[in-house]
Scaffold this motif. Structure first.
Motif, PDB file in Angstrom:
ATOM      1  N   GLY A 381       0.793  -1.225   0.000  1.00  9.94           N
ATOM      2  CA  GLY A 381       0.000   0.000   0.000  1.00  9.94           C
ATOM      3  C   GLY A 381       0.823   1.272   0.000  1.00  9.94           C
ATOM      4  N   ILE A 382       2.016   1.228   0.623  1.00  9.22           N
ATOM      5  CA  ILE A 382       2.820   2.455   0.693  1.00  9.22           C
ATOM      6  C   ILE A 382       3.934   2.496  -0.350  1.00  9.22           C
ATOM      7  CG2 ILE A 382       2.335   2.745   3.146  1.00  9.22           C
ATOM      8  CD1 ILE A 382       5.149   1.752   3.757  1.00  9.22           C
ATOM      9  N   LEU A 383       4.212   1.383  -1.013  1.00 14.51           N
ATOM     10  CA  LEU A 383       5.252   1.368  -2.044  1.00 14.51           C
ATOM     11  C   LEU A 383       5.059   2.454  -3.106  1.00 14.51           C
ATOM     12  CD1 LEU A 383       7.705   0.101  -3.480  1.00 14.51           C
ATOM     13  CD2 LEU A 383       6.108  -1.537  -4.550  1.00 14.51           C
ATOM     14  N   PRO A 384       3.818   2.714  -3.586  1.00 12.87           N
ATOM     15  CA  PRO A 384       3.653   3.735  -4.624  1.00 12.87           C
ATOM     16  C   PRO A 384       4.198   5.113  -4.231  1.00 12.87           C
ATOM     17  CG  PRO A 384       1.674   2.391  -4.472  1.00 12.87           C
ATOM     18  CD  PRO A 384       2.542   1.993  -3.325  1.00 12.87           C
ATOM     19  N   VAL A 385       4.207   5.443  -2.940  1.00 17.11           N
ATOM     20  CA  VAL A 385       4.754   6.742  -2.529  1.00 17.11           C
ATOM     21  C   VAL A 385       6.237   6.808  -2.852  1.00 17.11           C
ATOM     22  CG1 VAL A 385       5.185   8.282  -0.575  1.00 17.11           C
ATOM     23  CG2 VAL A 385       3.041   6.990  -0.693  1.00 17.11           C
ATOM     24  N   TYR A 386       6.973   5.730  -2.567  1.00 13.61           N
ATOM     25  CA  TYR A 386       8.406   5.714  -2.821  1.00 13.61           C
ATOM     26  C   TYR A 386       8.701   5.642  -4.316  1.00 13.61           C
ATOM     27  CZ  TYR A 386       8.439   4.976   2.163  1.00 13.61           C
ATOM     28  OH  TYR A 386       8.244   5.138   3.511  1.00 13.61           O
ATOM     29  N   GLU A 387       7.851   4.946  -5.065  1.00 14.19           N
ATOM     30  CA  GLU A 387       8.003   4.932  -6.523  1.00 14.19           C
ATOM     31  C   GLU A 387       7.734   6.309  -7.098  1.00 14.19           C
ATOM     32  OE1 GLU A 387       6.784   0.329  -7.574  1.00 14.19           O
ATOM     33  OE2 GLU A 387       5.169   1.790  -7.305  1.00 14.19           O
ATOM     34  N   ASP A 388       6.755   7.004  -6.535  1.00 18.46           N
ATOM     35  CA  ASP A 388       6.448   8.365  -6.974  1.00 18.46           C
ATOM     36  C   ASP A 388       7.604   9.317  -6.646  1.00 18.46           C
ATOM     37  OD1 ASP A 388       4.962  10.351  -8.145  1.00 18.46           O
ATOM     38  OD2 ASP A 388       3.534  10.565  -6.501  1.00 18.46           O
ATOM     39  N   MET A 389       8.227   9.114  -5.502  1.00 18.08           N
ATOM     40  CA  MET A 389       9.383   9.933  -5.140  1.00 18.08           C
ATOM     41  C   MET A 389      10.498   9.785  -6.178  1.00 18.08           C
ATOM     42  SD  MET A 389       9.379  11.850  -2.315  1.00 18.08           S
ATOM     43  CE  MET A 389      11.073  11.879  -1.733  1.00 18.08           C
ATOM     44  N   ALA A 390      10.718   8.559  -6.650  1.00 22.86           N
ATOM     45  CA  ALA A 390      11.743   8.326  -7.665  1.00 22.86           C
ATOM     46  C   ALA A 390      11.398   9.060  -8.949  1.00 22.86           C
ATOM     47  CB  ALA A 390      11.896   6.831  -7.916  1.00 22.86           C
ATOM     48  N   ARG A 391      10.127   9.012  -9.339  1.00 24.19           N
ATOM     49  CA  ARG A 391       9.706   9.702 -10.563  1.00 24.19           C
ATOM     50  C   ARG A 391       9.850  11.217 -10.439  1.00 24.19           C
ATOM     51  NH1 ARG A 391       5.724   5.547 -10.553  1.00 24.19           N
ATOM     52  NH2 ARG A 391       4.301   6.847  -9.327  1.00 24.19           N
ATOM     53  N   CYS A 392       9.737  11.718  -9.210  1.00 24.84           N
ATOM     54  CA  CYS A 392       9.823  13.164  -8.963  1.00 24.84           C
ATOM     55  C   CYS A 392      11.248  13.625  -8.679  1.00 24.84           C
ATOM     56  CB  CYS A 392       8.926  13.537  -7.784  1.00 24.84           C
ATOM     57  SG  CYS A 392       7.168  13.288  -8.062  1.00 24.84           S
ATOM     58  N   LEU A 410      -0.093   8.798   6.970  1.00 20.36           N
ATOM     59  CA  LEU A 410       0.723   7.822   7.683  1.00 20.36           C
ATOM     60  C   LEU A 410       1.964   8.441   8.310  1.00 20.36           C
ATOM     61  CD1 LEU A 410       0.576   4.821   5.183  1.00 20.36           C
ATOM     62  CD2 LEU A 410      -0.911   5.329   7.115  1.00 20.36           C
ATOM     63  N   ALA A 411       2.133   9.743   8.130  1.00 20.77           N
ATOM     64  CA  ALA A 411       3.328  10.432   8.647  1.00 20.77           C
ATOM     65  C   ALA A 411       4.597   9.755   8.153  1.00 20.77           C
ATOM     66  CB  ALA A 411       3.299  10.484  10.177  1.00 20.77           C
ATOM     67  N   LEU A 412       4.621   9.417   6.857  1.00 24.76           N
ATOM     68  CA  LEU A 412       5.807   8.787   6.281  1.00 24.76           C
ATOM     69  C   LEU A 412       6.966   9.781   6.300  1.00 24.76           C
ATOM     70  CD1 LEU A 412       4.353   6.931   3.158  1.00 24.76           C
ATOM     71  CD2 LEU A 412       4.867   5.998   5.416  1.00 24.76           C
ATOM     72  N   ASP A 413       8.117   9.335   6.733  1.00 23.42           N
ATOM     73  CA  ASP A 413       9.306  10.178   6.788  1.00 23.42           C
ATOM     74  C   ASP A 413      10.031  10.058   5.456  1.00 23.42           C
ATOM     75  OD1 ASP A 413      11.638  11.537   7.342  1.00 23.42           O
ATOM     76  OD2 ASP A 413      11.760  10.797   9.399  1.00 23.42           O
ATOM     77  N   LEU A 414       9.964  11.112   4.646  1.00 29.07           N
ATOM     78  CA  LEU A 414      10.548  11.093   3.303  1.00 29.07           C
ATOM     79  C   LEU A 414      11.848  11.878   3.234  1.00 29.07           C
ATOM     80  CD1 LEU A 414       7.256  11.547   1.239  1.00 29.07           C
ATOM     81  CD2 LEU A 414       8.382   9.423   1.944  1.00 29.07           C
ATOM     82  N   ARG A 415      12.399  12.228   4.404  1.00 27.97           N
ATOM     83  CA  ARG A 415      13.685  12.912   4.408  1.00 27.97           C
ATOM     84  C   ARG A 415      14.795  11.958   3.973  1.00 27.97           C
ATOM     85  NH1 ARG A 415      14.133  14.767  10.483  1.00 27.97           N
ATOM     86  NH2 ARG A 415      13.084  12.746  10.723  1.00 27.97           N
ATOM     87  N   ASP A 416      15.831  12.518   3.431  1.00 29.53           N
ATOM     88  CA  ASP A 416      17.068  11.786   3.126  1.00 29.53           C
ATOM     89  C   ASP A 416      16.925  10.778   1.991  1.00 29.53           C
ATOM     90  OD1 ASP A 416      18.113  13.142   5.376  1.00 29.53           O
ATOM     91  OD2 ASP A 416      17.457  11.517   6.699  1.00 29.53           O
ATOM     92  N   LEU A 417      15.792  10.749   1.303  1.00 29.38           N
ATOM     93  CA  LEU A 417      15.648   9.815   0.189  1.00 29.38           C
ATOM     94  C   LEU A 417      16.380  10.376  -1.029  1.00 29.38           C
ATOM     95  CD1 LEU A 417      11.939   8.605   0.401  1.00 29.38           C
ATOM     96  CD2 LEU A 417      13.946   7.874   1.683  1.00 29.38           C
ATOM     97  N   HIS A 425      15.012   1.235   2.229  1.00 28.96           N
ATOM     98  CA  HIS A 425      15.278   1.209   3.670  1.00 28.96           C
ATOM     99  C   HIS A 425      14.236   2.039   4.420  1.00 28.96           C
ATOM    100  CE1 HIS A 425      18.709  -1.257   4.487  1.00 28.96           C
ATOM    101  NE2 HIS A 425      19.452  -0.677   3.556  1.00 28.96           N
ATOM    102  N   ALA A 426      13.823   3.158   3.845  1.00 33.09           N
ATOM    103  CA  ALA A 426      12.798   3.978   4.497  1.00 33.09           C
ATOM    104  C   ALA A 426      11.475   3.215   4.573  1.00 33.09           C
ATOM    105  CB  ALA A 426      12.611   5.288   3.744  1.00 33.09           C
ATOM    106  N   LEU A 427      11.149   2.482   3.523  1.00 32.35           N
ATOM    107  CA  LEU A 427       9.937   1.657   3.539  1.00 32.35           C
ATOM    108  C   LEU A 427      10.032   0.602   4.648  1.00 32.35           C
ATOM    109  CD1 LEU A 427       8.224   0.177   0.380  1.00 32.35           C
ATOM    110  CD2 LEU A 427       8.483  -1.178   2.438  1.00 32.35           C
ATOM    111  N   ALA A 428      11.223  -0.016   4.772  1.00 38.84           N
ATOM    112  CA  ALA A 428      11.427  -1.011   5.831  1.00 38.84           C
ATOM    113  C   ALA A 428      11.419  -0.362   7.211  1.00 38.84           C
ATOM    114  CB  ALA A 428      12.742  -1.749   5.597  1.00 38.84           C
ATOM    115  N   ASP A 429      11.952   0.866   7.317  1.00 37.08           N
ATOM    116  CA  ASP A 429      11.922   1.581   8.600  1.00 37.08           C
ATOM    117  C   ASP A 429      10.488   1.744   9.082  1.00 37.08           C
ATOM    118  OD1 ASP A 429      14.684   1.915   8.471  1.00 37.08           O
ATOM    119  OD2 ASP A 429      14.568   3.962   7.704  1.00 37.08           O
TER     120      ASP A 429
END
Length: 449
Positions: A381-392, A410-417, A425-429
Motif C-alpha cells: 500500500g505504501i510502495l507507490p509513494v516511494y516509486e512516486d518519489m523516484a519519478r519526482c 501515515l506520517a511517512l518520513d521522506l527525508r534523506d531519500l 530502507h525507508a519503507l522497511a523503517d
C-alpha cells in the motif's frame, strides 16, 4: 582484545562528549534507549503470542526489561570475577554491568511487528518484488538484495541506534561505543557474509556469522566503533567481518535464559503446556526436588521455579564464561554460554519443546498467517509513494496529490531519500517500526475495509 579499550566510554558521533560525575555515561545510554519512541513501541509488539488479550503474557518491551535485569546480574558476577583476576579495576565492575544492561534493553529494538514471523513476512515481500518488479528493485545490486529479502531485526536495531533516532543522520542516539559493541551480535554485512559462506564454509562457522547484523550503509559506522574498541577485523574467503565484543556473549545469554524460561511460564499461563510438564522442566533447571507446599497455587509455584531457574542459569553462564575466557578474548569462541554450560542439555530440551508445542500452537499459527498478510498489505500500500518519489527526482514537493495524502495520513518520513537503496530502507523503517495493532489498523485502512 583488551578491556581498557573494550569498555570505551567514547560516544559514537560525539567523541568529545564529557560524562557527568553524578551519572555514568553507560547509565545515560540505558536511559536514552528506554525513553526512545522505538523502545516504547515494543509494548505493543509480539514476543511469542501475537495480539494476546491475557495481561500476564509477555510482549517485547517486558521481555527487553527482563533481559536487561538478567544481563545486569550476569555482568556484575563476571565483572567481579574479572576484577578479582586483575583484568579490570574494581570501579569498572559497575561500568561493565551498565554496558550490558543498556545493550540488553536495546536488543530487540529493531524487531518488526508479529515477532520473527514479521521478519520473515517482510523478507518474503521483498523477495517477491525483486523477482517480479523493475523500478526501484532493479537498482539494488544482486549481492545487496539480501539486506531486504532476509530482513534482519538486529541490523535494523543498529540502524535505529546509530542513524535514525534522536540525532538523525548524525550519530543517532550517540551511544557509547562499548554499548554498541555489546549490542552487535553479528558484526558482518549481508554481502560479506554470503561471500564467506560461499567461499569458506569452515570460516562461516563462527557464531558471529550466523546471520548478518549490519546493513551495507552502516558498515563505516561499525568500523568506527570496532577501531575504538579494538575488535579484530578478519578476512574469510572474499568477505570481511569483525570478532564479537566479549560482552555480546553476556547479552545473548541473558536473552537465551529469559525467553526460554519465560516462554514456558507463558505457555502454562495460556494453557498450551500442562502444569506437570512445565514444573518438571523448571525444577530440573533450578535443582529443586521438594513437593509444592499446600499453601502455594500451581501458578505461584511456576513463578517461583521460574525465578530460581533464572538464578541457576546465570550461575551456569558465569562458569561457562570463565571456562572459555581465553577463547572469548581471542575472538575464537564460537558457541553460546548457555549451550556451553552444564545446563545446555536442559535448555536444548526447552527449545525442542517450544518448537514442537508452543511455536506451532493453532492460535499462534493462525495469527502469524494473518500478520504476514497484514505486513504485505501495508508494504504494497505504501510502495507507490516511494516509486512516486523516484519519478519526482526525490523531491517530496512534487509528489502526486494522492501520494502526498498517503504520506500525510501515515506520517511517512521522506527525508534523506536520494536513491532506490535509501527509499527501500525507508519503507522497511516504517514497516518494522509499527506495532502489531497499528499494522492491523493501517492494513485495514489501505485495503478499504
Amino acid at each position: 582484545m583488551q578491556w581498557d579499550r573494550l569498555l570505551s566510554s567514547r560516544r559514537f558521533g560525539d567523541d568529545r562528549y564529557q560524562g557527568q560525575k553524578s551519572r555514568s555515561v553507560f547509565v545515560q545510554d540505558h536511559d536514552r534507549i528506554v525513553f526512545s519512541a522505538p523502545f516504547r513501541r515494543l509494548a505493543n509488539k509480539t514476543q511469542v503470542q501475537p495480539l494476546y488479550e491475557h495481561d500476564h503474557v509477555h510482549h517485547r518491551l517486558i521481555h527487553s526489561i527482563e533481559v536487561s535485569s538478567v544481563g545486569r546480574s550476569l555482568a556484575t558476577r563476571i565483572g567481579q570475577w574479572l576484577a578479582g583476576q586483575g583484568a579490570i579495576a574494581a570501579a569498572e565492575v559497575d561500568d561493565l554491568a551498565n554496558i550490558v544492561q543498556a545493550a540488553c534493553v536495546a536488543h530487540d529494538i529493531g524487531n518488526p511487528p508479529f515477532g520473527h514471523s514479521g521478519e520473515e513476512a517482510m523478507g518474503a515481500w521483498f523477495q517477491d518484488r525483486f523477482a517480479t518488479n523493475g523500478g526501484l528493485f532493479a537498482e539494488i545490486p544482486a549481492g545487496q538484495q539480501r539486506e531486504f529479502t532476509a530482513f534482519e531485526g538486529n541490523a535494523q536495531g543498529f540502524r535505529i541506534l546509530t542513524r535514525l533516532e534522536m540525532y538523525r543522520g548524525d550519530g543517532g542516539m550517540r551511544l557509547c561505543k562499548a554499548t554498541l559493541g555489546a549490542f552487535t551480535k553479528y558484526p558482518v554485512g549481508a554481502t560479506d557474509r554470503d561471500l564467506i559462506r560461499a567461499e569458506d564454509p569452515a570460516g562461516a562457522g563462527y557464531v558471529g556469522l550466523k546471520k548478518f547484523g549490519l546493513f551495507q550503509s552502516d558498515l563505516p559506522a561499525f568500523r568506527d566503533v570496532a577501531e575504538t574498541l579494538g575488535l579484530p577485523e578478519r578476512i574469510s574467503g572474499a568477505g570481511r567481518f569483525w570478532a564479537r565484543h566479549p560482552l555480546v556473549f553476556l547479552m545473548e545469554a541473558a536473552d537465551d535464559i529469559t525467553y526460554n524460561i519465560v516462554d514456558l511460564e507463558d505457555a502454562f499461563t495460556t494453557g498450551e503446556l500442562p502444569y506437570d510438564r512445565v514444573r518438571a522442566i523448571l525444577a530440573d533447571i533450578a535443582g529443586v526436588t521438594k513437593v509444592r507446599p499446600a499453601s502455594m497455587t500451581p501458578a505461584e509455584e511456576i513463578a517461583s521455579l521460574r525465578a530460581r531457574s533464572i538464578g541457576a542459569a546465570v550461575e551456569a553462564c558465569e562458569a561457562a564464561f570463565v571456562q572459555h575466557y581465553d577463547a572469548i578474548m581471542q575472538g575464537r569462541f564460537s558457541g553460546d554460554l548457555i549451550g556451553a554450560s552444564r545446563l545446555g542439555p536442559a535448555f536444548a530440551e526447552v527449545k525442542a519443546l517450544a518448537g514442537d508445542q508452543i511455536f506451532t500452537a493453532p492460535r499462534k499459527t493462525e495469527l502469524e498467517l494473518s500478520g504476514r498478510r497484514i505486513i504485505a498489505n501495508v508494504m504494497s500500500g505504501i510502495l507507490p509513494v516511494y516509486e512516486d518519489m523516484a519519478r519526482c527526482g526525490w523531491d517530496a514537493e512534487k509528489l502526486s496529490p494522492h501520494s502526498q495524502q498517503l504520506a500525510r495520513a501515515l506520517a511517512l518520513d521522506l527525508r534523506d531519500l536520494q536513491d532506490a537503496e535509501t527509499a527501500l530502507h525507508a519503507l522497511a523503517d516504517f514497516t518494522s517500526g509499527m506495532t502489531d495493532r497499528y499494522a492491523l489498523r493501517i492494513s485495514r485502512m489501505l485495503s478499504g475495509t
